[in-house]
Motif scaffolding. Structure first.
Motif, short mmCIF file in Angstrom:
data_model
loop_
_atom_site.label_atom_id
_atom_site.label_comp_id
_atom_site.label_asym_id
_atom_site.label_seq_id
_atom_site.Cartn_x
_atom_site.Cartn_y
_atom_site.Cartn_z
N ILE A 207 43.66 11.49 14.15
CA ILE A 207 42.92 10.26 14.03
C ILE A 207 42.86 9.97 15.00
O ILE A 207 41.74 9.09 16.10
N SER A 208 43.68 9.71 16.18
CA SER A 208 43.59 8.97 17.80
C SER A 208 42.90 10.21 18.28
O SER A 208 42.19 10.04 19.16
N GLU A 209 42.95 11.49 18.16
CA GLU A 209 42.26 12.53 19.23
C GLU A 209 41.06 12.77 18.72
O GLU A 209 40.38 12.45 19.36
N VAL A 210 40.69 12.38 17.54
CA VAL A 210 39.22 12.35 17.51
C VAL A 210 38.42 11.27 18.10
O VAL A 210 37.44 11.29 17.81
N ASN B 178 29.86 11.40 16.83
CA ASN B 178 29.85 11.42 15.94
C ASN B 178 30.90 12.97 15.86
O ASN B 178 30.66 13.43 15.85
N GLU B 179 32.39 12.37 16.01
CA GLU B 179 33.86 13.69 15.70
C GLU B 179 33.85 13.70 14.60
O GLU B 179 33.77 12.45 13.65
N VAL B 180 33.85 14.69 14.34
CA VAL B 180 34.24 15.59 12.65
C VAL B 180 35.15 15.97 12.71
O VAL B 180 35.35 17.14 12.94
N ALA B 181 36.79 16.60 12.13
CA ALA B 181 37.79 17.18 12.25
C ALA B 181 38.08 17.59 10.55
O ALA B 181 37.85 16.46 9.71
N SER B 182 38.04 18.79 10.76
CA SER B 182 38.33 18.40 9.08
C SER B 182 39.25 19.64 8.15
O SER B 182 39.52 20.69 8.92
N SER B 183 40.32 19.34 7.85
CA SER B 183 41.35 19.92 6.46
C SER B 183 40.88 21.07 5.91
O SER B 183 42.03 21.52 5.47
N LEU B 184 39.56 21.23 5.99
CA LEU B 184 39.18 22.04 4.21
C LEU B 184 39.92 23.50 4.71
O LEU B 184 40.25 24.15 3.70
#
Ligand code: KG4
Ligand code: ZN
Length: 327
Positions: free
Chosen positions: A55-58, A27-33
């Motif tokens: 999105i591709s990398e995640v 479960n990978e999550v990248a945030s732009s927060l």
């Protein structure tokens, strides 16, 4: 069957791999927060640009962490709404392309319903039917879940969402964004009984209203320079009242539906005081109360993969004409 989940409904870009709807492999999550913080809230344009870039990398890192190659994926499950239109379009378009390229089925899932599923991934002993409370930044709803494709809406917020009220009160108190974790942190040092804030009453006992309590905090602060302790006490008192209102409505829903368990989901369930309070009250009433793992409380693709997999098994599927819905 391996399901690849994609979630881009708000500021997160997340991808996950789930086996047979139950076993979470990654479960990978990248945030732009961080990019939104100086604006005091999510800027949709920044969110979806960042999602396009990541999105591709995640997705690749979700596959490699799960040690599953793209060829072994049997289903692509994607959040199709509600959420921010631009952000949803990124996830849905990406999911459609993968489905077309791999020749594997696609399913669009409801973001709010997927928050319910986060607790199922975290607790093996949840049994249908149950009442569910979803408390997020955009929604606050009570559901009766007979099955994952038979979810009945029992009540909803009439104005602000629960997480939104944490965000707005944190802003009033000068605590920054996102407000939920900031309020929880300072509330630990405050006295929740010092101020009597109350959530407004609603015509339907299962609806919610949070805008009145936010205004009550605003009047209490009224442009004054608060001493730190005063600020902590306001935060703790606000948090206490919101939790009490959520508990009262959830208990009413369980009684009305004669349900013996409650499943909670959504970003606000990351709040430890909320978890402790629900557990205490529900245990006293002889009812079960289930929460997601803390990292599955806020937006993530694991819950999207899990729910999509269960719905697909029940015969649901989407076509390449899948269109994101914002509400
Ligand atoms: O479910 P989520 O990640 O996104 C939406 O679907 O909206 O929820 C985000 C919301 C924000 O309003 C945030 O302030 C709130 O969840 N939140 C919390 C906590 N952590 C996040 N609220 C209270 N206490 C927390 N610890
Ligand atoms: Zn959410």
């Amino acid at each position: 069957m391996y399901t690849l989940g994609i979630e881009t409904s708000c500021d997160e870009t997340s991808a996950a791999v789930v086996l047979d709807g139950k076993k979470l492999l990654s479960n990978e999550v990248a945030s732009s927060l961080a990019a939104h913080q100086k604006f005091g809230g999510i800027v949709p344009e920044i969110a979806f640009r960042r999602q396009l870039e990541t999105i591709s990398e995640v997705s690749c890192s979700a596959l490699s962490r799960a040690r599953v190659s793209l060829r072994r994926i049997g289903l692509i499950s994607v959040t199709s709404g509600p959420g921010l239109l631009g952000s949803l379009c990124v996830g849905v378009s990406f999911a459609k392309s993968l489905s077309l390229a791999l020749g594997c089925p696609l399913i669009g899932v409801n973001h709010i319903h997927s928050h319910i599923y986060a607790a199922v991934l975290s607790n093996k002993d949840i049994r249908l039917p149950f009442v569910s409370l979803v408390v997020s930044g955009g929604h606050t709803s009570l559901f009766y879940v007979r099955d994952f494709d038979r979810i009945e809406l029992l009540g909803h917020t009439q104005d602000d969402a629960c997480g939104e009220s944490f965000d707005k009160v944190a802003k009033i108190l000068g605590l920054g964004y996102p407000g939920g974790p900031a309020i929880e942190k300072v509330a630990l040092r405050g006295d929740g009984k010092r101020y009597r804030f109350r959530c407004s009453g609603t015509k339907s006992p299962l609806n919610f209203s949070f805008s009145g309590i936010k205004t009550a905090v605003l009047y209490k602060v009224a442009g004054r320079r608060l001493k730190p302790l005063e600020k902590y006490d306001i935060a703790a008192s606000f948090q206490r009242s919101v939790i009490d209102a959520l508990i009262e409505k959830s208990l009413t829903a369980c009684r009305m539906k004669k349900a013996s368990s409650l499943v909670i989901g959504g970003g606000v369930v990351a709040n430890m005081e909320l978890r402790r309070s629900f557990s205490r009250v529900f245990a006293r009433q002889g009812l079960s109360c289930y929460f997601p793992r803390k990292d599955l409380s806020t937006d993530n693709a694991a819950m999207v993969a899990g729910l999509g997999s269960v719905l697909y098994k029940k015969g649901h599927v989407s076509g390449l004409d899948l269109v994101p819905t914002t509400a």
